[in-house]
Write an enzyme that holds these catalytic residues in place. Structure first.
Site, PDB file in Angstrom:
ATOM      1  N   GLY A  21       5.146 -15.873   0.428  1.00 12.53           N
ATOM      2  CA  GLY A  21       4.112 -14.879   0.713  1.00 12.53           C
ATOM      3  C   GLY A  21       4.720 -13.540   1.082  1.00 12.53           C
ATOM      4  O   GLY A  21       5.829 -13.476   1.603  1.00 12.53           O
ATOM      5  N   ARG A  84       4.531 -19.731  -5.892  1.00 14.62           N
ATOM      6  CA  ARG A  84       4.427 -20.820  -6.874  1.00 14.62           C
ATOM      7  C   ARG A  84       5.623 -20.794  -7.808  1.00 14.62           C
ATOM      8  O   ARG A  84       5.515 -21.127  -8.978  1.00 14.62           O
ATOM      9  CB  ARG A  84       3.147 -20.670  -7.692  1.00 14.62           C
ATOM     10  CG  ARG A  84       1.938 -20.985  -6.849  1.00 14.62           C
ATOM     11  CD  ARG A  84       0.652 -20.543  -7.501  1.00 14.62           C
ATOM     12  NE  ARG A  84      -0.401 -20.568  -6.495  1.00 14.62           N
ATOM     13  CZ  ARG A  84      -1.209 -21.587  -6.303  1.00 14.62           C
ATOM     14  NH1 ARG A  84      -1.114 -22.642  -7.032  1.00 14.62           N
ATOM     15  NH2 ARG A  84      -2.128 -21.536  -5.356  1.00 14.62           N
ATOM     16  N   ASP A 149       4.719 -15.741  10.500  1.00 12.85           N
ATOM     17  CA  ASP A 149       4.455 -16.886  11.394  1.00 12.85           C
ATOM     18  C   ASP A 149       5.501 -17.024  12.506  1.00 12.85           C
ATOM     19  O   ASP A 149       5.254 -17.719  13.489  1.00 12.85           O
ATOM     20  CB  ASP A 149       4.428 -18.195  10.596  1.00 12.85           C
ATOM     21  CG  ASP A 149       3.435 -18.159   9.450  1.00 12.85           C
ATOM     22  OD1 ASP A 149       2.481 -17.365   9.523  1.00 12.85           O
ATOM     23  OD2 ASP A 149       3.627 -18.915   8.477  1.00 12.85           O
ATOM     24  N   ASP A 151       8.145 -18.795  12.627  1.00 11.74           N
ATOM     25  CA  ASP A 151       8.333 -20.220  12.916  1.00 11.74           C
ATOM     26  C   ASP A 151       9.660 -20.794  12.409  1.00 11.74           C
ATOM     27  O   ASP A 151       9.761 -21.988  12.147  1.00 11.74           O
ATOM     28  CB  ASP A 151       7.160 -21.032  12.342  1.00 11.74           C
ATOM     29  CG  ASP A 151       7.052 -20.915  10.824  1.00 11.74           C
ATOM     30  OD1 ASP A 151       7.760 -20.056  10.241  1.00 11.74           O
ATOM     31  OD2 ASP A 151       6.275 -21.663  10.227  1.00 11.74           O
ATOM     32  N   GLY A 192      -0.645 -18.216  10.916  1.00 11.29           N
ATOM     33  CA  GLY A 192       0.486 -18.774  11.666  1.00 11.29           C
ATOM     34  C   GLY A 192       0.868 -20.167  11.231  1.00 11.29           C
ATOM     35  O   GLY A 192       1.806 -20.757  11.754  1.00 11.29           O
ATOM     36  N   ARG A 193       0.083 -20.709  10.294  1.00  9.31           N
ATOM     37  CA  ARG A 193       0.312 -22.076   9.812  1.00  9.31           C
ATOM     38  C   ARG A 193       0.309 -23.066  10.983  1.00  9.31           C
ATOM     39  O   ARG A 193      -0.642 -23.051  11.746  1.00  9.31           O
ATOM     40  CB  ARG A 193       1.617 -22.147   9.018  1.00  9.31           C
ATOM     41  CG  ARG A 193       1.458 -22.938   7.729  1.00  9.31           C
ATOM     42  CD  ARG A 193       2.752 -22.958   6.956  1.00  9.31           C
ATOM     43  NE  ARG A 193       2.949 -21.767   6.186  1.00  9.31           N
ATOM     44  CZ  ARG A 193       2.649 -21.646   4.900  1.00  9.31           C
ATOM     45  NH1 ARG A 193       2.121 -22.649   4.264  1.00  9.31           N
ATOM     46  NH2 ARG A 193       2.856 -20.517   4.259  1.00  9.31           N
TER      47      ARG A 193
END
Ligand code: F6P
Length: 371
Positions: A21, A84, A149, A151, A192-193
């Site tokens: 993304g 993708r 995110d 993360d 933020g998933r």
């Protein structure tokens, strides 16, 4: 610097690619990579729209300073991106049927036929995992951690996070006025998933009343009690900040789409779910808002531009120093490199004993877990 000038004669051609993304600050990284490499006398090739771009000559461009002029403050990526584009499992459609093919060997061959010495890969966990597999097949990789995110375990901060938090906080600020005027509960859903960083930081900075994060499953009764408490104290409105990955104790995550083999599902819908449930439970007028991709757009904050610039320059420095298959990372206020293999192993979640959570609780902010 001795090692630097030695390797300059060996390593003169590098590639740079963005995957996954988009994220504010990608252009600032590209700019830093290009300028610091050109200043060493190297050549930099921009690969368009992910790894697969290596297979298409028209998607590989020699970049010069002109190409990166005036992009430090622009969101998105001048190279384009895709989530993708996994060359180990690329979806192709033939005669109306979609199947997955492994084109990784072709990507590796294309990389070598361009006589590139290293590839700077700017991406999140998915893209860096693919980069690690390509590294094992012979592409020397330097990873740059990107995600709103925040993360990725190996780095204390990813670029893009600061901008996403700024956008979310700005939205929460604006929601206060309308919530108060109408005496409503406004529920704002942030990205933020499976990590609650954006919700926590924007919720605290924006003065939210309830913050729901994936790391602390919530109880509807606890949120309702917090709302009643506000009304009892004549504060007849409330702001609830919900991470898209938040879930009820014993409950399921809420997704926007069905399961498709080989593709990750898109979280979303928690705000509307909560608006319906809390409206029914409390009788207060309740509205939901999904911030969505707004959090990925816009001009990167100065903090993100700075981190992105440091990452880009450090990636080139790592190549100059002969490092390969590492990721640049922010640790203890410095930029260091860590082995790529270890950097992709673990996601960084919000620790539930984090001082920001403690401070928020001490200010009366509810995490929906205590009545
Ligand atoms: O990882 C970044 C992120 O924006 C997540 O916060 C969000 O869940 C996801 O990407 C959305 O992905 P897409 O752009 O495919 O909808």
């Amino acid at each position: 610097m001795v090692q630097d000038s030695l390797s300059a004669s060996i390593c003169t051609r590098i590639g740079v690619v963005t995957g996954g993304g988009d994220c504010p600050g990608l252009n600032a990284v590209i700019r830093a990579v290009v300028i610091s490499a050109l200043n060493r006398g190297w050549e930099v090739f921009g690969i368009e729209k992910g790894f697969e771009g290596l297979l298409h000559p028209e998607r590989v461009h020699l970049l010069n300073t002109q190409d990166v002029r005036g992009i430090i403050y622009r969101g998105g990526t001048i190279l384009g991106t895709t989530n993708r584009g996994n060359p180990f499992r690329l979806n192709i459609t033939e005669n109306g049927k979609t199947k997955q093919v492994d084109i990784s060997a072709d990507v590796v061959d294309a990389f070598h036929s361009l006589s590139l010495n290293a590839l700077v890969v700017i991406g999140g966990d998915g893209t860096l995992t693919i980069a690690n597999s390509l590294a094992k097949k012979g592409i020397p990789v330097i990873g740059v951690p990107k995600t709103i995110d925040n993360d990725l375990m190996a780095t204390e901060m990813t670029f893009g996070f600061s901008t996403a938090v700024t956008t979310a906080t700005d939205a929460i600020d604006k929601l206060h006025a309308t919530a108060e005027s109408h005496e409503r509960v406004m529920i704002v859903e942030v990205m933020g998933r499976n990590a609650g960083w954006i919700a926590l930081y924007s919720g605290v900075s924006g003065g939210g009343d309830v913050i729901l994060i994936p790391e602390i499953p919530y109880k509807l009764e606890a949120i309702a009690e917090k709302l009643h408490d506000r009304w009892r104290r004549k504060r007849n409105f409330a702001i609830v900040v919900a991470a898209e990955g938040a879930r009820e104790v014993g409950g399921e995550l809420i997704y926007q789409d069905a399961i498709v083999q080989g593709e990750s599902r898109r979280l979303g819908g928690i705000a509307e779910h909560l608006a319906i449930k809390l409206g029914q439970m409390t009788g207060y007028e309740t509205r939901s808002l999904v911030l969505g991709h707004l959090q990925r757009g816009g001009q990167p904050t100065p903090a993100d531009r700075l981190l992105a610039t440091r990452f880009g320059a450090a990636a080139v420095r790592a190549i100059a120093n002969g490092e390969r298959n590492v990721m640049v990372a922010h640790q203890a206020s410095s930029i260091i490199t860590v082995p790529l293999e270890s950097a992709i192993q673990e996601r960084k979640l919000v620790p539930i004993d984090y001082d920001v959570i403690q401070s928020a609780r001490e200010l009366g902010i509810s995490f929906g877990d205590e009545c």
